[in-house]
Design a protein around this motif. Structure first.
Motif, PDB file in Angstrom:
ATOM      1  N   LYS A   1      41.545 -18.962  21.404  1.00 27.89           N
ATOM      2  CA  LYS A   1      42.722 -18.432  20.704  1.00 27.89           C
ATOM      3  C   LYS A   1      42.477 -18.197  19.223  1.00 27.89           C
ATOM      4  O   LYS A   1      43.402 -17.828  18.505  1.00 27.89           O
ATOM      5  CB  LYS A   1      43.958 -19.320  20.897  1.00 27.89           C
ATOM      6  N   CYS A   2      41.269 -18.409  18.738  1.00 26.57           N
ATOM      7  CA  CYS A   2      40.931 -18.081  17.351  1.00 26.57           C
ATOM      8  C   CYS A   2      40.028 -16.854  17.360  1.00 26.57           C
ATOM      9  O   CYS A   2      40.349 -15.834  16.802  1.00 26.57           O
ATOM     10  CB  CYS A   2      40.232 -19.242  16.664  1.00 26.57           C
ATOM     11  N   LYS A   3      38.887 -17.008  18.004  1.00 29.64           N
ATOM     12  CA  LYS A   3      37.905 -15.934  18.166  1.00 29.64           C
ATOM     13  C   LYS A   3      37.574 -15.230  16.853  1.00 29.64           C
ATOM     14  O   LYS A   3      37.594 -14.018  16.743  1.00 29.64           O
ATOM     15  CB  LYS A   3      38.363 -14.945  19.233  1.00 29.64           C
ATOM     16  N   PHE A   4      37.273 -16.041  15.844  1.00 31.36           N
ATOM     17  CA  PHE A   4      36.724 -15.484  14.619  1.00 31.36           C
ATOM     18  C   PHE A   4      35.343 -14.933  14.991  1.00 31.36           C
ATOM     19  O   PHE A   4      34.661 -15.507  15.821  1.00 31.36           O
ATOM     20  CB  PHE A   4      36.570 -16.565  13.555  1.00 31.36           C
ATOM     21  N   THR A   5      34.931 -13.876  14.403  1.00 29.45           N
ATOM     22  CA  THR A   5      33.635 -13.294  14.776  1.00 29.45           C
ATOM     23  C   THR A   5      32.646 -13.266  13.609  1.00 29.45           C
ATOM     24  O   THR A   5      31.686 -12.504  13.638  1.00 29.45           O
ATOM     25  CB  THR A   5      33.823 -11.877  15.350  1.00 29.45           C
ATOM     26  N   ASP A   6      32.857 -14.107  12.634  1.00 35.59           N
ATOM     27  CA  ASP A   6      31.922 -14.209  11.516  1.00 35.59           C
ATOM     28  C   ASP A   6      30.519 -14.570  12.030  1.00 35.59           C
ATOM     29  O   ASP A   6      29.515 -14.095  11.503  1.00 35.59           O
ATOM     30  CB  ASP A   6      32.389 -15.277  10.522  1.00 35.59           C
ATOM     31  N   CYS A   7      30.468 -15.387  13.065  1.00 33.00           N
ATOM     32  CA  CYS A   7      29.207 -15.840  13.652  1.00 33.00           C
ATOM     33  C   CYS A   7      28.424 -14.684  14.260  1.00 33.00           C
ATOM     34  O   CYS A   7      27.199 -14.636  14.163  1.00 33.00           O
ATOM     35  CB  CYS A   7      29.483 -16.891  14.724  1.00 33.00           C
TER      36      CYS A   7
ATOM     37  N   GLY B   1      20.684 -21.563  13.926  1.00 34.57           N
ATOM     38  CA  GLY B   1      21.804 -22.277  13.339  1.00 34.57           C
ATOM     39  C   GLY B   1      22.606 -21.508  12.310  1.00 34.57           C
ATOM     40  O   GLY B   1      23.550 -22.047  11.743  1.00 34.57           O
ATOM     41  N   VAL B   2      22.281 -20.261  12.072  1.00 35.76           N
ATOM     42  CA  VAL B   2      22.998 -19.468  11.075  1.00 35.76           C
ATOM     43  C   VAL B   2      24.478 -19.357  11.431  1.00 35.76           C
ATOM     44  O   VAL B   2      25.342 -19.395  10.551  1.00 35.76           O
ATOM     45  CB  VAL B   2      22.359 -18.062  10.936  1.00 35.76           C
ATOM     46  N   CYS B   3      24.787 -19.257  12.686  1.00 41.11           N
ATOM     47  CA  CYS B   3      26.175 -19.084  13.139  1.00 41.11           C
ATOM     48  C   CYS B   3      27.052 -20.302  12.852  1.00 41.11           C
ATOM     49  O   CYS B   3      28.254 -20.170  12.626  1.00 41.11           O
ATOM     50  CB  CYS B   3      26.212 -18.770  14.618  1.00 41.11           C
ATOM     51  N   VAL B   4      26.470 -21.470  12.848  1.00 36.99           N
ATOM     52  CA  VAL B   4      27.240 -22.707  12.678  1.00 36.99           C
ATOM     53  C   VAL B   4      28.018 -22.698  11.370  1.00 36.99           C
ATOM     54  O   VAL B   4      29.220 -22.953  11.337  1.00 36.99           O
ATOM     55  CB  VAL B   4      26.327 -23.949  12.769  1.00 36.99           C
ATOM     56  N   ALA B   5      27.339 -22.390  10.300  1.00 42.21           N
ATOM     57  CA  ALA B   5      27.972 -22.395   8.981  1.00 42.21           C
ATOM     58  C   ALA B   5      28.978 -21.267   8.810  1.00 42.21           C
ATOM     59  O   ALA B   5      29.892 -21.369   8.000  1.00 42.21           O
ATOM     60  CB  ALA B   5      26.904 -22.298   7.897  1.00 42.21           C
ATOM     61  N   GLU B   6      28.836 -20.206   9.582  1.00 39.95           N
ATOM     62  CA  GLU B   6      29.718 -19.041   9.443  1.00 39.95           C
ATOM     63  C   GLU B   6      31.015 -19.161  10.217  1.00 39.95           C
ATOM     64  O   GLU B   6      31.942 -18.396   9.987  1.00 39.95           O
ATOM     65  CB  GLU B   6      28.987 -17.772   9.881  1.00 39.95           C
ATOM     66  N   CYS B   7      31.117 -20.103  11.136  1.00 43.09           N
ATOM     67  CA  CYS B   7      32.308 -20.226  11.984  1.00 43.09           C
ATOM     68  C   CYS B   7      33.441 -20.936  11.234  1.00 43.09           C
ATOM     69  O   CYS B   7      33.361 -22.140  10.991  1.00 43.09           O
ATOM     70  CB  CYS B   7      31.977 -20.990  13.260  1.00 43.09           C
TER      71      CYS B   7
ATOM     72  N   GLU C   1      34.748 -24.014  12.972  1.00 44.00           N
ATOM     73  CA  GLU C   1      33.780 -25.077  13.264  1.00 44.00           C
ATOM     74  C   GLU C   1      33.667 -25.312  14.767  1.00 44.00           C
ATOM     75  O   GLU C   1      33.646 -26.440  15.252  1.00 44.00           O
ATOM     76  CB  GLU C   1      34.140 -26.358  12.522  1.00 44.00           C
ATOM     77  N   ALA C   2      33.583 -24.213  15.507  1.00 40.15           N
ATOM     78  CA  ALA C   2      33.568 -24.269  16.972  1.00 40.15           C
ATOM     79  C   ALA C   2      32.175 -24.138  17.565  1.00 40.15           C
ATOM     80  O   ALA C   2      32.037 -24.054  18.783  1.00 40.15           O
ATOM     81  CB  ALA C   2      34.471 -23.167  17.531  1.00 40.15           C
ATOM     82  N   ILE C   3      31.139 -24.116  16.743  1.00 33.13           N
ATOM     83  CA  ILE C   3      29.770 -23.976  17.237  1.00 33.13           C
ATOM     84  C   ILE C   3      28.983 -25.231  16.886  1.00 33.13           C
ATOM     85  O   ILE C   3      28.993 -25.681  15.746  1.00 33.13           O
ATOM     86  CB  ILE C   3      29.084 -22.735  16.636  1.00 33.13           C
TER      87      ILE C   3
END
Length: 107
Positions: free
Chosen positions: A11-17, A44-50, A53-55
């Motif tokens: 229900k968030c689905k931010f796509t910064d990752c 691990g680049v995606c972790v900081a971009e979420c 904090e879902a990754i």
């Protein structure tokens, strides 16, 4: 080792990752993203971009989420470009129990 998308994405689905992933290993369902474990290079680049904090890095405690990511990465289409988050994403960010309330296998 790979990374895994967990419950707070629902229900968030931010796509910064997605935008920063060098191997385009994200796949998109109706209300969450998943990572294809066969394609993730564990950078691990995606972790900081979420923002949600879902990754997380895979771990025995996340086995159910690892299985869900692997299953749905085979079904859902690849996403490689950033999109707007769900319109009520901020309201759902951090909400407990989202899987049982909102998860769907739909595209």
């Amino acid at each position: 080792m790979t990374h895994v998308v967990t419950e707070n994405c629902i229900k968030c689905k931010f796509t910064d990752c997605v935008e920063v992933c060098p191997v385009n290993c994200f796949h998109e369902g109706e209300n969450m993203l998943v990572i294809n474990p066969d394609e993730c290079i564990d950078c691990g680049v995606c972790v900081a971009e979420c923002p949600a904090e879902a990754i997380s890095a895979e771990s025995p405690a996340l086995i159910d989420w690892m299985e869900l990511n692997a299953k749905h990465a085979k079904i859902w289409p690849r996403i490689s470009d950033k999109k707007l988050p769900k319109k009520d994403a901020e309201a759902h960010n951090g909400e407990p129990g989202k899987f049982n309330k909102y998860f769907t296998e739909n595209l």
